[in-house]
Structures are given as C-alpha cells and as structure tokens.
Design a protein around this motif. Structure first.
Motif, PDB file in Angstrom:
ATOM      1  N   SER A   1       1.541 140.290   7.641  1.00 47.24           N
ATOM      2  CA  SER A   1       2.413 140.341   8.817  1.00 47.24           C
ATOM      3  C   SER A   1       3.538 139.318   8.731  1.00 47.24           C
ATOM      4  N   GLY A   2       3.591 138.553   7.639  1.00 48.52           N
ATOM      5  CA  GLY A   2       4.645 137.561   7.466  1.00 48.52           C
ATOM      6  C   GLY A   2       4.271 136.174   7.933  1.00 48.52           C
TER       7      GLY A   2
ATOM      8  N   ARG B   1      12.925 137.241   2.890  1.00 49.56           N
ATOM      9  CA  ARG B   1      12.331 137.687   1.632  1.00 49.56           C
ATOM     10  C   ARG B   1      13.388 138.255   0.698  1.00 49.56           C
TER      11      ARG B   1
ATOM     12  N   PRO C   1       9.703 132.447  14.232  1.00 47.46           N
ATOM     13  CA  PRO C   1      10.670 131.930  13.256  1.00 47.46           C
ATOM     14  C   PRO C   1      11.361 130.639  13.694  1.00 47.46           C
TER      15      PRO C   1
ATOM     16  N   ASN D   1      12.791 142.022  10.586  1.00 45.61           N
ATOM     17  CA  ASN D   1      12.564 140.744  11.245  1.00 45.61           C
ATOM     18  C   ASN D   1      13.010 139.599  10.345  1.00 45.61           C
TER      19      ASN D   1
ATOM     20  N   SER E   1       7.296 134.784  10.373  1.00 47.62           N
ATOM     21  CA  SER E   1       7.770 136.050  10.929  1.00 47.62           C
ATOM     22  C   SER E   1       7.593 136.097  12.440  1.00 47.62           C
ATOM     23  N   GLN E   2       6.468 135.568  12.914  1.00 49.78           N
ATOM     24  CA  GLN E   2       6.116 135.715  14.317  1.00 49.78           C
ATOM     25  C   GLN E   2       6.774 134.666  15.216  1.00 49.78           C
TER      26      GLN E   2
ATOM     27  N   PHE F   1      11.358 137.301   8.653  1.00 50.21           N
ATOM     28  CA  PHE F   1      10.641 137.142   7.387  1.00 50.21           C
ATOM     29  C   PHE F   1      11.108 138.164   6.353  1.00 50.21           C
ATOM     30  N   ILE F   2      11.267 139.415   6.788  1.00 46.68           N
ATOM     31  CA  ILE F   2      11.696 140.472   5.868  1.00 46.68           C
ATOM     32  C   ILE F   2      13.080 140.156   5.314  1.00 46.68           C
TER      33      ILE F   2
ATOM     34  N   THR G   1       5.375 147.383  14.700  1.00 47.06           N
ATOM     35  CA  THR G   1       4.930 147.124  13.329  1.00 47.06           C
ATOM     36  C   THR G   1       3.510 147.650  13.167  1.00 47.06           C
TER      37      THR G   1
END
Length: 505
Positions: free
Chosen positions: A215-216, A108, A223, A102, A220-221, A104-105, A392
């Motif tokens: 979960s970020g 990162r 963006p 996703n 993440s959820q 966020f990943i 997830t």
C-alpha cells in the motif's frame, strides 16, 4: 458576531468529523478509522505485532467474517480481496484495472506518472504493447533469451566454484545474473558483476522492499510526515534510489542516441524505442519521450531485480532444510541430463519432480503475499459490497495459495501436489491449478516478465543442482541458520543464511 463565527466554526468542525468517520454505503466491513490518519496507525501496529501487513489483512478478514475488508489508510479508501472469487474478479474485471495516483506512486517514478507498471488506460495499453512486441523482436521468450540465461548460469557456476567450498548466502550472488538477462535485451550489454554501481542499486532495492508495503506504507498514506521524518518514512531512501537509478540509466540512453541507426532498431529495447520516438517526432500528441523511456527501464529493473532471485534463494534454502527432496531432485537431474548438458526451459517436461518442487516453492512462500495496488475506474461491487470509484484495491494472493479448502494441507511443503498419480507429469497437473497459482497475476495486467522469470528460475536452479551438492555449514553461525519465516515488506524475503556448495565433479 464572535459567538456566531465560533458557532459556525464548531458546526463546520463537527460536520468535518462526521464526514471523516462516515463509511460509504455498503462499504466492506472493517475497523473504525480516525480522522486524517484513517486506519494507518492501527494497521502498522498490528503489522509489527504479527509479522507483516498481509497477516493483518487475514486477521481482519477472520475478525469480521468477510473475504473482502474495507479500510481507510490516510485519506484513501482501501479494499482488500481475500478469497479466490474476489481475487479472480479483481484480476479479470476491467473496472479494477486502474493504478492509484498518489504521492508514493509518483515518487516511485521520479515524480511522474509514467512507465508501464504504475500507469493505466490508453497510455498504459500503448506502451505495454510496444514493450511486449519489441522485446519479442529482440529474441525475448525465444532461443536468444535461453542462450543468454545459459551464459549467466555459467558465470554463476564460476562464482560459486571460486568460493572453494566456503559458506555463502545464495541471495548475495543471484540478483546480478537475473538482472543481466533483462539488461541485455533492454540495453544490448551486460553489467559486470563487480560493478559497484550495480551492487549499490541492488542494495537500495532490497532496502526499498523492506521499508515499504504494497500500500506504499506511511509515505503513501501520510505523505506530509516526510517533512518531519524524511528518513523514517522512507522518503530519503526513495530519493537516493531515484537519483542513483537515473545516473545509472542516463549514460546508456545517451550513448544509444549517439550511436543510433535504423539498422539497430531491433538490437535492443532502447534502440527500438528511439526509432519509435523518431517516427513520431512530428506528432505533438506523442507520448514516446526520453523520460518515458527512463521510466520503462526503471519498471523493468525493479520488476526483474528481486522476485526471481528471491525465489531461487528460497529454493536453495529448501535444499538444505529438506535433504530428502534435494536427493530426489538430484537423482532426477542425473537421470535425464548429461554432465555437460546445459539445462533449458524445454527440459521441464523431462524433470517433473524438479518442476513440481519449484511450483511448490512459489506457492508455499508466496513472496508477493499482497499484490496490486489497483484503482477502481467506476463505482462497482466486490463480494457483494459497494466499492466507490477511485478506491485502492489490494489483492491477497497468500490467502489463495494457502486456502485449506482448495489445497487440503497448504501449510505442508509437498511438491507431490503438482504431480499426477504416476508422478511422471507435472505440467498437466499444474495446468489444473493454473487459476489458483497467481505468482505472476492473471488477466490483462499479468506480469510482463513471466516468461523470463520462469526460464531463469528453472535453468539457474537445475544448472546449480547439476554441479553442486548443497550442505549446511559445520560449526556455522547460528544467526545464519535457514528459517522459513520470511521478512516482511513489499515482497517477502528470507533472512540471510549460509550454504556450502560442494562440487560434485
């Protein structure tokens, strides 16, 4: 014609809403979600109210009378395992071994899907195997690592002595020593304690930990919110972090390229990686690149930058909260170690109470209350519920470490739970609890840094307790009083507090 088009649009809109509200068949129980945002606003509101995302998951588990709960955070299906059977299944079953892909990943890892921590499949297996093998070749997990830890302990003791009994927050001086042990194996050199770049990176690492959750978070959820609130979502923070990390790593990698020779291939991880790159230079399918090397170093830096130093910080905090335990720890150390004898990991069996105390610190504070995230590689089941492919999965570790049915009195800080009846052996009793102590995970994705973390934690703690008595400051700042209520984030951390380290000799 307009009426027909309007009717079609309305029908499509309602079909969209039905699909958005629909839960997959036999999906784990949980609150109803909204279109687009899912449960994100609801979970964030409760997290602020109850003191962290992990508390919300536990509350939902009780509300729905289920040890597996099902959510939708933004556009992602998210399932949370909340009891030992479910957590153990996620750790050990290969269907849960993936990592989410996703926003966020990828942010990162500087916009990539590289490194070791956030990858999966054959790519992950190949690079994890290389890193594990080569770190061992450079002395990781053996006597060279222990000597390096002892060197960093000596410097830490000197830093404390230079305070001349003035109050200090231990958390402000611990990270550098832990990072430097890893850094030596990765780069062959130490980072000076007064390096401003390092202090800035460690501060960014702390800010990052507090700004997100496992979960970020909202980045993440949802963006797309970064376009409207880049600072609030943490987007600007991660970009600053990535930029400074890259500027920190790049000169070291470039210097290794310039000075490379095959004789240096086992000197440190970077030289070993460059050697592997050169061996594969004619292979168009090779995944060994400078960018992947940078992401591996990033993973190691993030993994080693906080958790061990935070655990040490909590151990020292408990020494002033529980002076009775401090007295017993010091008595045991004085009986078994000479004044000038440097502690090492092999002394654990000689210091059973101290070892039990450190295990209890990790169990009681569970600084990683929720681990993961994992991604399901196929449709599967968990706790009797169906979990769709690419869901997830978050792993509730706090619920395992605080399970009253297993521990009896989990809310009580009691090192004796890891001692046998004679209170002479901690290792054997800890072994009985091994599946329930998940500080480093279990299974194939067990933490790469476990050996180092355990050795640093034990050696640094014993070495400091050997030389100093820890006291609460007199007339101290009330805002700096120690508290067992930790700050939420990706990892939990203590609020800053102050200690007086009084030299014992």
């Amino acid at each position: 014609m307009f009426a027909i088009l309007l009717g079609v649009a309305v029908a499509l809109f309602f079909a969209y809403l039905i699909n958005e509200f629909r839960r997959p068949a036999n999906y784990p129980p949980g609150p109803q979600w909204l279109p687009v945002v899912g449960n994100t606003p609801y979970i964030r509101k409760l997290a602020r109210q109850y003191g962290g995302q992990h508390k919300v998951f536990e509350l939902l588990g009780k509300s729905y009378n289920s040890d597996v709960i099902g959510l939708k955070l933004g556009r992602e299906y998210v399932v949370v395992a909340l009891n030992y059977p479910a957590v153990n299944e996620v750790h050990r079953n290969d269907v849960f071994a993936g990592r989410p892909d996703n926003f966020f990943i990828r942010l990162r890892t500087m916009g990539t899907r590289l490194g070791v921590t956030c990858t999966d499949g054959p790519f992950w297996a190949e690079h994890r195997s290389f890193v594990t093998r080569h770190l061992r070749q450079t002395g990781y997990g053996r006597q060279p690592m222990q000597l390096q830890i002892q060197n960093e302990l000596n410097e830490l003791v000197d830093v404390i002595r230079e305070r001349h009994g003035q109050p200090i927050w231990p958390g402000s001086i611990l990270s550098t020593g832990v990072i430097n042990v890893l850094w030596t194996f990765v780069t062959g050199t130490r980072i000076p304690r007064d390096d401003n770049r390092l202090q800035r990176l460690l501060q960014l690492l702390q800010d990052r930990s507090k700004a997100f959750d496992m979960s970020g978070g909202v980045l993440s959820q949802l963006p797309w919110l970064r376009f409207f609130a880049p600072e609030w979502t943490g987007y600007d923070l991660l970009r600053r972090f990535n930029t400074e990390l890259n500027e920190f790593f790049a000169p070291t990698i470039a210097n290794h390229h310039r000075n490379f020779s095959e004789e240096k291939a086992n000197d440190d991880l970077i030289y070993g990686y460059i050697s592997e790159m050169r061996e594969r230079k004619d292979d168009p399918e090779s995944t060994f690149t400078d960018l992947q090397l940078t992401m591996i170093i990033l993973d190691i830096f993030i993994a080693g930058g906080q958790t061990t130093s935070t655990t040490l910080d909590l151990a020292f905090m408990m020494m002033i909260i529980r002076p009775d335990i401090q007295a017993r720890v010091r008595e045991e150390i004085d009986q078994k170690l000479g004044v000038d004898e440097l502690p090492q990991q092999t002394d654990r069996s000689q210091l059973p109470y101290t070892d039990a105390f450190l295990l209890e610190v990790q169990r009681f504070f569970h600084i990683v209350p929720v681990s993961g995230p994992r991604r399901t590689l196929a449709d599967c089941t968990l706790g009797g519920y169906r979990v769709p492919k690419n869901t997830t999965v978050l792993i509730g570790l706090r619920t395992v470490h605080m399970d009253p049915e297993y521990w009896g009195d989990p809310e009580v800080f009691r090192p004796e739970r890891f001692l046998d009846d004679s209170q002479k052996e901690s290792a054997a009793k800890a072994h009985l609890h091994s599946d329930r102590l998940m500080f480093f995970g279990i299974g194939k994705r067990r933490c790469l840094g476990e050996v180092l973390a355990r050795a640093c934690l034990f050696t640094f703690f014993v070495g400091v307790m050997q030389k100093f008595e820890l006291l609460k400051p007199t007339n101290g700042n009330r805002e700096m009083e120690p508290s067992i209520v930790l700050r939420p984030g990706i990892t939990l951390s203590p609020k800053p507090y102050e200690v007086v380290f009084r030299p014992r000799f």
